[in-house]
Structures are given as structure tokens and as C-alpha cells.
Design an enzyme around this catalytic site. Structure first.
Site, PDB file in Angstrom:
ATOM      1  N   LEU A   1      28.676  40.389  33.190  1.00  0.00           N
ATOM      2  CA  LEU A   1      28.709  41.176  34.247  1.00  0.00           C
ATOM      3  C   LEU A   1      29.802  42.174  34.534  1.00  0.00           C
ATOM      4  O   LEU A   1      29.646  43.128  35.054  1.00  0.00           O
ATOM      5  CB  LEU A   1      28.858  39.907  35.450  1.00  0.00           C
ATOM      6  CG  LEU A   1      28.967  40.146  36.924  1.00  0.00           C
ATOM      7  CD1 LEU A   1      27.712  40.383  37.454  1.00  0.00           C
ATOM      8  CD2 LEU A   1      29.706  38.980  37.597  1.00  0.00           C
ATOM      9  N   ARG A   2      30.800  42.002  33.922  1.00  0.00           N
ATOM     10  CA  ARG A   2      31.791  42.742  34.173  1.00  0.00           C
ATOM     11  C   ARG A   2      31.833  43.978  32.930  1.00  0.00           C
ATOM     12  O   ARG A   2      33.141  44.501  32.501  1.00  0.00           O
ATOM     13  CB  ARG A   2      33.237  42.244  34.431  1.00  0.00           C
ATOM     14  CG  ARG A   2      33.449  41.201  35.448  1.00  0.00           C
ATOM     15  CD  ARG A   2      34.751  40.457  35.596  1.00  0.00           C
ATOM     16  NE  ARG A   2      34.665  39.412  36.648  1.00  0.00           N
ATOM     17  CZ  ARG A   2      34.946  39.902  37.911  1.00  0.00           C
ATOM     18  NH1 ARG A   2      35.455  41.127  38.120  1.00  0.00           N
ATOM     19  NH2 ARG A   2      34.978  39.184  38.840  1.00  0.00           N
TER      20      ARG A   2
ATOM     21  N   SER B   1      25.540  35.148  29.523  1.00  0.00           N
ATOM     22  CA  SER B   1      25.879  35.188  30.965  1.00  0.00           C
ATOM     23  C   SER B   1      24.909  36.047  31.713  1.00  0.00           C
ATOM     24  O   SER B   1      23.605  35.805  31.592  1.00  0.00           O
ATOM     25  CB  SER B   1      27.354  35.399  31.268  1.00  0.00           C
ATOM     26  OG  SER B   1      27.687  35.412  32.370  1.00  0.00           O
TER      27      SER B   1
ATOM     28  N   ASN C   1      17.496  30.336  36.155  1.00  0.00           N
ATOM     29  CA  ASN C   1      16.545  30.082  37.269  1.00  0.00           C
ATOM     30  C   ASN C   1      17.168  30.756  38.637  1.00  0.00           C
ATOM     31  O   ASN C   1      18.216  30.069  39.192  1.00  0.00           O
ATOM     32  CB  ASN C   1      16.753  28.490  37.485  1.00  0.00           C
ATOM     33  CG  ASN C   1      15.571  27.852  38.107  1.00  0.00           C
ATOM     34  OD1 ASN C   1      15.309  28.567  39.228  1.00  0.00           O
ATOM     35  ND2 ASN C   1      14.845  26.648  38.070  1.00  0.00           N
TER      36      ASN C   1
ATOM     37  N   GLU D   1      30.354  27.405  33.278  1.00  0.00           N
ATOM     38  CA  GLU D   1      29.351  27.010  32.189  1.00  0.00           C
ATOM     39  C   GLU D   1      28.623  25.869  32.453  1.00  0.00           C
ATOM     40  O   GLU D   1      27.548  25.687  31.995  1.00  0.00           O
ATOM     41  CB  GLU D   1      30.126  26.801  30.785  1.00  0.00           C
ATOM     42  CG  GLU D   1      29.647  26.461  29.495  1.00  0.00           C
ATOM     43  CD  GLU D   1      28.853  27.425  29.035  1.00  0.00           C
ATOM     44  OE1 GLU D   1      27.939  27.355  28.200  1.00  0.00           O
ATOM     45  OE2 GLU D   1      29.047  28.867  29.563  1.00  0.00           O
TER      46      GLU D   1
ATOM     47  N   LEU E   1      27.276  25.099  35.260  1.00  0.00           N
ATOM     48  CA  LEU E   1      25.903  25.613  36.198  1.00  0.00           C
ATOM     49  C   LEU E   1      25.142  26.441  35.159  1.00  0.00           C
ATOM     50  O   LEU E   1      23.943  26.428  35.199  1.00  0.00           O
ATOM     51  CB  LEU E   1      26.654  26.580  37.225  1.00  0.00           C
ATOM     52  CG  LEU E   1      27.167  25.840  38.459  1.00  0.00           C
ATOM     53  CD1 LEU E   1      27.802  26.928  39.231  1.00  0.00           C
ATOM     54  CD2 LEU E   1      26.107  24.911  39.133  1.00  0.00           C
TER      55      LEU E   1
ATOM     56  N   HIS F   1      32.756  29.057  29.491  1.00  0.00           N
ATOM     57  CA  HIS F   1      32.058  30.276  29.888  1.00  0.00           C
ATOM     58  C   HIS F   1      32.949  31.326  29.160  1.00  0.00           C
ATOM     59  O   HIS F   1      33.560  32.071  30.019  1.00  0.00           O
ATOM     60  CB  HIS F   1      31.846  30.535  31.332  1.00  0.00           C
ATOM     61  CG  HIS F   1      30.603  31.354  31.437  1.00  0.00           C
ATOM     62  ND1 HIS F   1      29.203  31.018  31.328  1.00  0.00           N
ATOM     63  CD2 HIS F   1      30.476  32.701  31.847  1.00  0.00           C
ATOM     64  CE1 HIS F   1      28.454  31.817  31.702  1.00  0.00           C
ATOM     65  NE2 HIS F   1      29.105  32.963  32.093  1.00  0.00           N
TER      66      HIS F   1
ATOM     67  N   TRP G   1      34.346  34.079  25.590  1.00  0.00           N
ATOM     68  CA  TRP G   1      33.565  34.940  24.351  1.00  0.00           C
ATOM     69  C   TRP G   1      33.797  34.253  23.197  1.00  0.00           C
ATOM     70  O   TRP G   1      32.731  34.281  22.348  1.00  0.00           O
ATOM     71  CB  TRP G   1      34.460  36.250  24.435  1.00  0.00           C
ATOM     72  CG  TRP G   1      34.079  37.136  25.288  1.00  0.00           C
ATOM     73  CD1 TRP G   1      34.549  37.668  26.323  1.00  0.00           C
ATOM     74  CD2 TRP G   1      32.671  37.993  25.067  1.00  0.00           C
ATOM     75  NE1 TRP G   1      33.812  38.678  27.081  1.00  0.00           N
ATOM     76  CE2 TRP G   1      32.623  38.686  26.228  1.00  0.00           C
ATOM     77  CE3 TRP G   1      31.818  37.866  24.197  1.00  0.00           C
ATOM     78  CZ2 TRP G   1      31.557  39.702  26.480  1.00  0.00           C
ATOM     79  CZ3 TRP G   1      30.756  38.736  24.444  1.00  0.00           C
ATOM     80  CH2 TRP G   1      30.556  39.753  25.548  1.00  0.00           C
TER      81      TRP G   1
END
Length: 342
Positions: free
Chosen positions: A97-98, A180, A208, A289, A291, A321, A323
Site C-alpha cells: 500500500l505504501r 497485502s 474478499n 494479519e 483480518l 503483517h 516483511w
């Protein structure tokens, strides 16, 4: 970094550009994305692949380069580790995301390049795409003054492979992996481009998109990571939005070799917080993580319901979550990737 026309005679031009990279602080309710940091170093070279009907220029087998690849979004930086013996297969590693503008985090947060250094496969790491989901957006984001519209799917499936073909990289013998944010993107790119990708991996991806509250969770994440507007990505529940939901495009994955993983969220060997800030970051990574694992399990059920048995799953008992866990998962996926690419 290579830019301009490839001079087979050895002439070079110079040029630079950067796109964007990443780091992480999301609330668990906001869900499912990634947390990189720091930097790596490379010495740029210059030149561009010429006509795509045959390889015209290549660095020594196993060498590393940074290319500037033309696109409808402007020049995109791509980090490349060439196949050790000049082979034509490639693995695309997508960022989170980042995603930063200077480096793809796979190149400095993990040992991904070392993992494939002795394999006859080119590692391709596009740079940039913060909050993009590696999709073709319907418009430029209007909440942060974005000057152009993201067209990442077009870049990754047309512009970049056409460019790399000039270096002898096949358009049809590729694998793609993401974590991710880019987990569902990797599966989507492969689902809609089966002639290009022979394997897809998703590590800790939100798989999902139409679960209750998921769109608003994604909205919060994107605002937090660069103030991007999810409505510029795709209108609510529009065909463009549904097209990006792994549960919707799942039937198109039938027969595709896949590696899909997510951990429990419980701290493991790579979690050693030694400050208040580190404890906070670890707790956030635990929730995200967990989720990710829930949505990945739901996706597994979806594939099972469709009779799709070509995926290998891994659900570690421990892992957050972060690296280093994705580095571990890439290593586990590696033999499956190499086998699919022959």
C-alpha cells in the site's frame, strides 16, 4: 538506469525518475496492508529497449539494473535482476500500500533478489503505485491533487512486458507475486492475463472485497496512505469495482498454479518489539494479519466451491503483517514458481 533508445553500439543516455514506496501504520479496523522502511543502493545505467521483435540489449547474465520504462503515467522506474543464465522467464514482485517512489520494498526489506540470484529467472520490481492496487483507475484522485490517472494494470500487462521483450524477456512465461495490497492484484493480473502469467502468489492479501465494511476500510487505508480517494479507483459496487474482487474473478483462476498464504497474527520469530512504538506497531500488524487470514480463508472456501484445486495454501500458526514473514513465504513459494515457469 536505462532510458531512451538502446544503443546496440554501446552509446548511453541518462535520465532519472522515481515513484513511490512505503512503511505502515494502519488501524486493525482499517485492515490489511503493509509496513516497510529503509533503503538500498544501486548504480544506475542508461538506455531503452529498442523494437520488440527481438532482444537488442542485455546486461551480463545475473546483473542488476534500474530501467525507466515509458508509460501512459509517465516514465516508471523498474528494478531488474536479470536471469542468471540469460533465460527469458520473469517473476514480477509487486509492492504494498505504501509503495515508495525510489525503491520497491522487496529489494531492501527482503532477500528476494538473493533467493533467485542463481536461478535462470529475471526478477522484475516496479517502483511506485502507492495505494494504487495496481489497477487502472477511472480518474485521478481528487483528494490529493493527483496530476494523472493511475493505469497500473495497463502498464504491467502491456507497456512493461512490451518493453522487456526488447531485452529477451518472454511475454508469456511470467509469474507474479504480491503482498497485502498487491496480493489480490497479483491474482487479478493473472486471472485476466492467463497468456502472460503461469503462476500467481498472494501473501497476506485482502481477498474478499465485498465483505461488510470492506470498501470503507479500504477507503480509510487509502486516505491514510497518500490521501487517495477510493471513489477515483472505482465507483461503489460498479463493474470496475467488482472486477477487482478476488471472490468475483475466482472462476478465471481455474487451472492456474497459485501460492496463497496468511498467518494467524500471533507474534512469531520476527517480532521482537523493544520500545513502546515497536509494541504499538506489532499490535497493529497482529490485527491486520488476522483480518488478512480471515479473508484468505474465505477465498480458499470460494476456490474450493468452484472445484479449483491448483492453489497451494500456507497458514502459519505465528506471524504478523510484516516483511520478514513475506520473505519467508516467498522462499516457500519459490519452488512452485520455478516449477510453473519450467
Amino acid at each position: 538506469m536505462r532510458f531512451g533508445r538502446s544503443a546496440v553500439s554501446g552509446a548511453a543516455q541518462s535520465g532519472r525518475s522515481a515513484r513511490r514506496g512505503w512503511s505502515a501504520r494502519l488501524s486493525a479496523a482499517a485492515a490489511i496492508l503493509a509496513i516497510p522502511t529503509a533503503a538500498a543502493v544501486a548504480i544506475p545505467t542508461v538506455a531503452q529497449a529498442a523494437p520488440v521483435f527481438g532482444p537488442v540489449h542485455r546486461t551480463p547474465a545475473g546483473g542488476y539494473e534500474e530501467l525507466m520504462v515509458p508509460s501512459s503515467m509517465g516514465p516508471v522506474k523498474v528494478q531488474v535482476q536479470w536471469a542468471s543464465n540469460g533465460g527469458d522467464r520473469a517473476l514480477y514482485l509487486l509492492d504494498g500500500l505504501r509503495a515508495r517512489d525510489d525503491r520497491n520494498a522487496w529489494s531492501f526489506e527482503t532477500n528476494a533478489m538473493q533467493q533467485f540470484a542463481n536461478d535462470n529467472i529475471t526478477v522484475v520490481m516496479p517502483v511506485g503505485g502507492q495505494s494504487s492496487w495496481y489497477a487502472d483507475w477511472t480518474s485521478a484522485s481528487n483528494t490529493n491533487g493527483q496530476k494523472y490517472t493511475y493505469k497500473w494494470e495497463t502498464f504491467l500487462t502491456k507497456e512493461l512486458p512490451d518493453f522487456l521483450a526488447g531485452y529477451g524477456v518472454s511475454r508469456t512465461k511470467n509469474a507474479v507475486a504480491g503482498l497485502s495490497m498487491s496480493g489480490p492484484a497479483a491474482l487479478r493480473l493473472a486471472a485476466y492475463n492467463r497468456g502472460m502469467f503461469k503462476h500467481a502468489s498472494s501473501f497476506s492479501g485482502p481477498l474478499n472485497w465485498n465483505a461488510p465494511g470492506m470498501r470503507e476500510a479500504i477507503r480509510v487505508m487509502m486516505l491514510d496512505a497518500g490521501r487517495f480517494n477510493v471513489d477515483s479507483l472505482a465507483a461503489p459496487w460498479s463493474p470496475a469495482w467488482l472486477r477487482m474482487d478476488p471472490a468475483v474473478f475466482a472462476p478465471q483462476l481455474k487451472g492456474l498454479p497459485m501460492y496463497i498464504s496468511a498467518a494467524s497474527g500471533l507474534p512469531g520469530q520476527h517480532d521482537n518489539p523493544n520500545s513502546a512504538a515497536a509494541v504499538f506497531n506489532t499490535s497493529t500488524a497482529m490485527g491486520i494479519e488476522a483480518l488478512s487470514m480471515v479473508t484468505t480463508r474465505l477465498f480458499q472456501q470460494r476456490l474450493n466451491s468452484l472445484g479449483i484445486t491448483s492453489a497451494v495454501y500456507d497458514f502459519p500458526a505465528n506471524g504478523t503483517h510484516t516483511w520478514k514473514y513475506w520473505e519467508d513465504e516467498l522462499w516457500k513459494a519459490r519452488p512452485h514458481i520455478l516449477a510453473a515457469l519450467g
